[in-house]
Enzyme design. Structure first.
Site, PDB file in Angstrom:
ATOM      1  N   GLN A  76       0.911  -1.138   0.000  1.00 50.70           N
ATOM      2  CA  GLN A  76       0.000   0.000   0.000  1.00 50.70           C
ATOM      3  C   GLN A  76       0.955   1.191   0.000  1.00 50.70           C
ATOM      4  O   GLN A  76       1.739   1.359   0.928  1.00 50.70           O
ATOM      5  CB  GLN A  76      -0.827  -0.113   1.280  1.00 50.70           C
ATOM      6  CG  GLN A  76      -1.885   0.909   1.563  1.00 50.70           C
ATOM      7  CD  GLN A  76      -1.443   2.348   1.574  1.00 50.70           C
ATOM      8  OE1 GLN A  76      -1.783   3.091   0.643  1.00 50.70           O
ATOM      9  NE2 GLN A  76      -0.684   2.747   2.574  1.00 50.70           N
ATOM     10  N   TYR A 143       2.341   4.935   7.123  1.00 53.52           N
ATOM     11  CA  TYR A 143       3.100   4.326   6.022  1.00 53.52           C
ATOM     12  C   TYR A 143       4.598   4.293   6.383  1.00 53.52           C
ATOM     13  O   TYR A 143       5.269   3.276   6.202  1.00 53.52           O
ATOM     14  CB  TYR A 143       2.858   5.118   4.733  1.00 53.52           C
ATOM     15  CG  TYR A 143       3.756   4.756   3.568  1.00 53.52           C
ATOM     16  CD1 TYR A 143       3.554   3.596   2.826  1.00 53.52           C
ATOM     17  CD2 TYR A 143       4.815   5.599   3.190  1.00 53.52           C
ATOM     18  CE1 TYR A 143       4.383   3.278   1.740  1.00 53.52           C
ATOM     19  CE2 TYR A 143       5.632   5.290   2.118  1.00 53.52           C
ATOM     20  CZ  TYR A 143       5.417   4.134   1.392  1.00 53.52           C
ATOM     21  OH  TYR A 143       6.241   3.827   0.331  1.00 53.52           O
ATOM     22  N   LYS A 147       7.033   1.014   7.034  1.00 54.73           N
ATOM     23  CA  LYS A 147       8.310   0.759   6.344  1.00 54.73           C
ATOM     24  C   LYS A 147       9.437   0.535   7.363  1.00 54.73           C
ATOM     25  O   LYS A 147      10.245  -0.381   7.224  1.00 54.73           O
ATOM     26  CB  LYS A 147       8.668   1.919   5.404  1.00 54.73           C
ATOM     27  CG  LYS A 147       7.813   1.987   4.141  1.00 54.73           C
ATOM     28  CD  LYS A 147       8.108   0.828   3.182  1.00 54.73           C
ATOM     29  CE  LYS A 147       7.283   0.886   1.916  1.00 54.73           C
ATOM     30  NZ  LYS A 147       7.320  -0.338   1.114  1.00 54.73           N
ATOM     31  N   VAL A 186       4.734  13.095  -8.365  1.00 57.31           N
ATOM     32  CA  VAL A 186       4.543  14.442  -8.892  1.00 57.31           C
ATOM     33  C   VAL A 186       5.062  14.578 -10.326  1.00 57.31           C
ATOM     34  O   VAL A 186       4.470  15.284 -11.143  1.00 57.31           O
ATOM     35  CB  VAL A 186       5.174  15.483  -7.915  1.00 57.31           C
ATOM     36  CG1 VAL A 186       6.679  15.345  -7.846  1.00 57.31           C
ATOM     37  CG2 VAL A 186       4.791  16.883  -8.273  1.00 57.31           C
TER      38      VAL A 186
HETATM   39  P1  NAD Z   1       2.964   0.701  -7.339  1.00 57.12           P
HETATM   40  O1  NAD Z   1       1.653   0.979  -6.681  1.00 57.12           O
HETATM   41  O2  NAD Z   1       3.065   0.969  -8.794  1.00 57.12           O
HETATM   42  O3  NAD Z   1       3.430  -0.789  -7.047  1.00 57.12           O
HETATM   43  C1  NAD Z   1       2.942  -1.554  -5.959  1.00 57.12           C
HETATM   44  C2  NAD Z   1       2.462  -2.882  -6.518  1.00 57.12           C
HETATM   45  O4  NAD Z   1       2.074  -3.719  -5.418  1.00 57.12           O
HETATM   46  C3  NAD Z   1       1.237  -2.743  -7.437  1.00 57.12           C
HETATM   47  O5  NAD Z   1       1.428  -3.484  -8.614  1.00 57.12           O
HETATM   48  C4  NAD Z   1       0.085  -3.290  -6.599  1.00 57.12           C
HETATM   49  O6  NAD Z   1      -0.931  -3.857  -7.396  1.00 57.12           O
HETATM   50  C5  NAD Z   1       0.799  -4.310  -5.724  1.00 57.12           C
HETATM   51  N1  NAD Z   1       0.145  -4.553  -4.432  1.00 57.12           N
HETATM   52  C6  NAD Z   1      -0.311  -3.629  -3.555  1.00 57.12           C
HETATM   53  N2  NAD Z   1      -0.839  -4.232  -2.475  1.00 57.12           N
HETATM   54  C7  NAD Z   1      -0.718  -5.578  -2.682  1.00 57.12           C
HETATM   55  C8  NAD Z   1      -1.086  -6.722  -1.922  1.00 57.12           C
HETATM   56  N3  NAD Z   1      -1.714  -6.600  -0.738  1.00 57.12           N
HETATM   57  N4  NAD Z   1      -0.819  -7.945  -2.432  1.00 57.12           N
HETATM   58  C9  NAD Z   1      -0.214  -8.074  -3.652  1.00 57.12           C
HETATM   59  N5  NAD Z   1       0.161  -7.022  -4.406  1.00 57.12           N
HETATM   60  C10 NAD Z   1      -0.093  -5.786  -3.924  1.00 57.12           C
HETATM   61  O7  NAD Z   1       4.050   1.558  -6.539  1.00 57.12           O
HETATM   62  P2  NAD Z   1       5.615   1.757  -6.737  1.00 57.12           P
HETATM   63  O8  NAD Z   1       5.851   3.210  -6.707  1.00 57.12           O
HETATM   64  O9  NAD Z   1       6.129   0.944  -7.865  1.00 57.12           O
HETATM   65  O10 NAD Z   1       6.170   1.178  -5.357  1.00 57.12           O
HETATM   66  C11 NAD Z   1       6.789  -0.094  -5.247  1.00 57.12           C
HETATM   67  C12 NAD Z   1       7.417  -0.225  -3.872  1.00 57.12           C
HETATM   68  O11 NAD Z   1       8.418   0.778  -3.697  1.00 57.12           O
HETATM   69  C13 NAD Z   1       6.430  -0.048  -2.711  1.00 57.12           C
HETATM   70  O12 NAD Z   1       6.793  -0.945  -1.687  1.00 57.12           O
HETATM   71  C14 NAD Z   1       6.666   1.378  -2.269  1.00 57.12           C
HETATM   72  O13 NAD Z   1       6.322   1.567  -0.920  1.00 57.12           O
HETATM   73  C15 NAD Z   1       8.166   1.489  -2.494  1.00 57.12           C
HETATM   74  N6  NAD Z   1       8.640   2.862  -2.641  1.00 57.12           N
HETATM   75  C16 NAD Z   1       8.273   3.607  -3.723  1.00 57.12           C
HETATM   76  C17 NAD Z   1       8.761   4.909  -3.853  1.00 57.12           C
HETATM   77  C18 NAD Z   1       8.415   5.789  -5.031  1.00 57.12           C
HETATM   78  O14 NAD Z   1       8.920   6.911  -5.131  1.00 57.12           O
HETATM   79  N7  NAD Z   1       7.584   5.338  -5.976  1.00 57.12           N
HETATM   80  C19 NAD Z   1       9.603   5.445  -2.868  1.00 57.12           C
HETATM   81  C20 NAD Z   1       9.928   4.654  -1.773  1.00 57.12           C
HETATM   82  C21 NAD Z   1       9.468   3.358  -1.682  1.00 57.12           C
END
Ligand code: NAD
Length: 310
Positions: A76, A143, A147, A186
């Site tokens: 999430q 959140y 983490k 963003v």
């Molecule tokens: P995203 O939402 O595109 O990817 C998350 C994926 O997890 C999605 O495909 C979603 O369908 C799946 N998912 C969510 N809940 C689930 C569940 N309960 N069971 C199975 N699948 C589930 O987001 P993202 O930006 O690609 O983020 C990926 C990871 O990186 C996450 O853990 C996020 O917290 C972490 N993260 C992202 C950023 C960023 O800048 N985008 C920064 C720090 C950390």
């Protein structure tokens, strides 16, 4: 190597899956498609549409596939949603991880790579760029707490059950496939608006800063983490602070527009500054970002020029 990637239908992990497959690893993807999409899943990966909260199914899949490494990106990801519903956040982000850790212990997974977050774990700090040693850590959102708790659980399973882990504390990741309709992201949001000739909307004065890291650099950090002997947490960022005003005008200059930004009221509790010290990543993962912001924004524009809204 056989690698199970959770969240592999999402923005960041779908790129990781593509790269692992290019490197000739066998890849299994687990994703519930809550924010990811099936079309991002590489057709050479084995795909399970499953929720990590479903302990029985996660057990069965991991036992059947018996991966060497688990790359855990499913989560999430909305800070705001975690504030309105901390229970939902904890179920996906903490309980989901525990389901994976418990079965990893049973089948003796060789390593877990975890998508952590440098931005939310440190919060507003008086030390910029912020190193991994920064204390005390009191994240400002559920959140962020989930983490940080995840890292503590990973460390616990490492110490007690010898499952090594690498928690990659990402800065603000951007690039192709990022969802332009989310609350965060963003760069994606600005791209979609500017492409439509709409002015960028900025919360507050736009002086809040972030550390923007391009997705292919994040992918390479995951590749390094696969083979590195390092266990622990490490920042994955550029060490460069960019404020939202500069970001908006940088994107506009790539599109050749110069629309005056619309400033909205500031978001309550929004973090003022975030920027990660990347020296540890260089030492332990031999990782450095290769794509600067200008280049990354141009590559992102190419993607959004052909992006079709559903
Ligand atoms: P995203 O939402 O595109 O990817 C998350 C994926 O997890 C999605 O495909 C979603 O369908 C799946 N998912 C969510 N809940 C689930 C569940 N309960 N069971 C199975 N699948 C589930 O987001 P993202 O930006 O690609 O983020 C990926 C990871 O990186 C996450 O853990 C996020 O917290 C972490 N993260 C992202 C950023 C960023 O800048 N985008 C920064 C720090 C950390």
């Amino acid at each position: 190597m056989k690698i199970l990637v959770t969240g592999g239908a999402g923005f960041i992990a779908s790129h990781i899956v593509d790269r692992f497959i290019q490197l000739e690893h066998d890849v299994v993807v687990v994703d519930n498609l809550s924010s990811g999409t099936k079309k991002f899943v590489n057709p050479k990966a084995v795909f399970y549409e499953v929720d990590i909260e479903d302990r029985g199914k996660i057990n069965d899949i991991i036992k059947k596939e018996h991966p060497d490494v688990i790359n855990h990106h499913a989560a999430q990801i909305s800070v705001r949603h975690s504030v309105t519903d901390p229970v939902f956040d904890a179920k996906a982000n903490i309980i989901g991880l525990l389901h994976i850790l418990e079965v990893s212990k049973e089948i003796k997974v060789a390593k877990i790579i975890f998508a952590s977050s440098g931005g939310v774990i440190y919060g507003d700090t008086d030390l910029i760029p912020t190193p991994e040693t920064y204390q005390p850590l009191f994240p400002l959102s559920p959140y962020g707490i989930s983490k940080l708790s995840s890292e503590k659980y990973l460390n616990y399973y490492y110490r007690n059950y010898q499952i090594p882990f690498v928690a990659l504390r990402y800065a603000n990741v951007y690039g192709p496939r990022q969802n332009p309709h989310g609350e965060a992201g963003v760069v994606a949001i600005f791209n979609l608006r500017i492409r439509k000739n709409l002015p960028p909307q900025i919360n507050g004065d736009g002086k809040q800063t972030r550390d923007y890291v391009y997705v292919s650099d994040v992918v390479e950090a995951n590749v390094s983490a696969l083979t590195s002997s390092f266990a622990g947490f490490v920042n994955i960022g550029t060490g460069i602070e960019t404020d939202v005003n500069a970001l908006a005008s940088g994107i506009q200059s790539i599109y050749g527009t110069n629309l005056p930004a619309e400033h909205k009221s500031p978001k309550e509790g929004e973090q003022h500054r975030s920027c990660l010290d990347r020296r540890l990543a260089k030492r332990v993962l031999k990782w450095e970002p290769k794509i600067d912001l200008q280049k990354g924004l141009s590559l992102t524009r190419e993607y959004f020029m052909s992006y079709e809204e559903e």
